[in-house]
Design an enzyme around this catalytic site. Sequence first.
Site, mmCIF file in Angstrom:
data_model
loop_
_atom_site.group_PDB
_atom_site.id
_atom_site.type_symbol
_atom_site.label_atom_id
_atom_site.label_comp_id
_atom_site.label_asym_id
_atom_site.label_seq_id
_atom_site.Cartn_x
_atom_site.Cartn_y
_atom_site.Cartn_z
ATOM 1 N N SER A 240 4.164 3.981 8.143
ATOM 2 C CA SER A 240 3.601 2.765 8.176
ATOM 3 C C SER A 240 2.501 2.464 7.211
ATOM 4 O O SER A 240 2.250 3.352 6.466
ATOM 5 C CB SER A 240 2.989 2.567 9.593
ATOM 6 N N LYS A 241 2.256 1.306 7.231
ATOM 7 C CA LYS A 241 1.183 0.864 6.049
ATOM 8 C C LYS A 241 -0.148 1.864 6.116
ATOM 9 O O LYS A 241 -0.647 1.863 4.966
ATOM 10 C CB LYS A 241 0.874 -0.684 6.430
ATOM 11 N N ARG A 242 -0.405 2.469 7.161
ATOM 12 C CA ARG A 242 -1.342 3.310 7.452
ATOM 13 C C ARG A 242 -1.399 4.328 6.235
ATOM 14 O O ARG A 242 -2.286 5.109 5.839
ATOM 15 C CB ARG A 242 -1.565 3.814 8.621
#
Length: 480
Positions: A240-242
Amino acid sequence: MRVRFAPSPTGYLHVGGARTAVFNWLLARKEGGVFVLRIEDTDRERSSEEHTRAILDGLTWLGIDWDEGPYFQSEGVERHRAAALRLLEEGKAYRDFADPSAVRAEAEKRGWHPSRVAREWALAMEPSEAEARARAGEPHAIRFLVPEGETVFEDLVHGEMRFRNEDIDDLVILRSDGTPVYNLAVVSDDSEMRITHVLRGDDHLSNTPKQILLYRALGLPEPRFGHVPLILGPDGKRLSKRHGATAVEEYARQGILPEAMFNFLALLGWNPGDEREFMTRQELVEAFSVERILKKSAVFDMEKLTWLNGRHLGARSAEDLLPEVKARLEGVEGADAGRIGDTGWLLAAIELHKVRARTLDDLAHQIVPFVTDEVTYEEKAVKKHWAKDPAQVRARLMAVAELLEATPFEAEALETELRALAERLGVGAGKLIHPLRVALTGRLASAGIFDVLVLLGRDRSLQRVRRAVERLAELEKTLS
Ligand code: GLU
């Protein structure tokens, strides 16, 4: 063989979607099949033309071309509706007039799945009454009547998959506003487009038995299904963007080459069965097989992407890289436009550095000291090679300056002379080379020093060494 990539234009082309596209494309190209592109834009609220554009651009950047399409799912809405009505007519679906919140409340009370309540209530109604209410325009959904039994299929990746139908709820196939639902639209479209192999993410695995039941109910031939494993971040959680950039275009902006990204994506959950990792598009096409898609999740390893990128960068010709590097150098403050505009010179600079660079940004960064008038000295370089004994270093660089004035400016002659000088001074060549590198580039690392000298040219090299001598004198003063 006919395969498809069917993205929803509700966001940009992300790594997971791109990997699905790569696998389908490789399969089609390997087997001489047809690769169809279908944009699943039935979610009107979340879909946008901008996202469609971005997805097409992302695919094009990756070098993924489609043989048919893009088709738009929204164009088939009438066909989807007709399929739902046919199921209704044949008693394989039913009209559901119930108020969803009443269904939910009842389901909660009984501890049932809501679709079971919906079914019970709907089937309690006389068919003639249901027809009359529908004709009168009363809003209602159409639900698929999931038959009893078990749904079994042979997944191309996971092998035999079994689902008990009692675990599958009666899915809505047509909403009360008349719009078809994903599972029905996909079945109708894949069938219409004569898709033979559906290769998609593991996140769709639970949809597949529903879709298979719909194929069977509609009397349509079923494609083969294969579900490719999830992509995880380095921490083992779903990517994910994390974890950093998830949009393919972000990698393009960071200077990742499309062939490197393509190579990297192909290896996310697949391998050629030998030690190879650096592979060209053609090699990947030849090696690809569904049998080698892994069952377990793949980890997105940024280190590997940059390493692969470096390999692909080195394999490109300097001419190919020229426009991208030039554009980056032109954005550098204090850059000498004349130098950058000298194509012959810039090609030589790229040739020298491309095998040492990992990204286009890195490649440009390595060339920066050659196109600016002022050298920016890195602190750690000064500390390591100048600051310990500035007087000594200054004396050595003065000797080097003399040498540079007297020696023909080509790598071999410079090397011979410099090594002879080191011998005369009774030091290892490194004692001259490292401080000289700081003087010429300001950095700890660079291409081979003799190539650096030639690329800079005699005048600039001398100018830099003299400036270094001055700086060293100042350094001496501040330290004493
Ligand atoms: N449109 C779906 C998605 O983007 C894919 C549907 C499919 O591959 O069947 O997740």
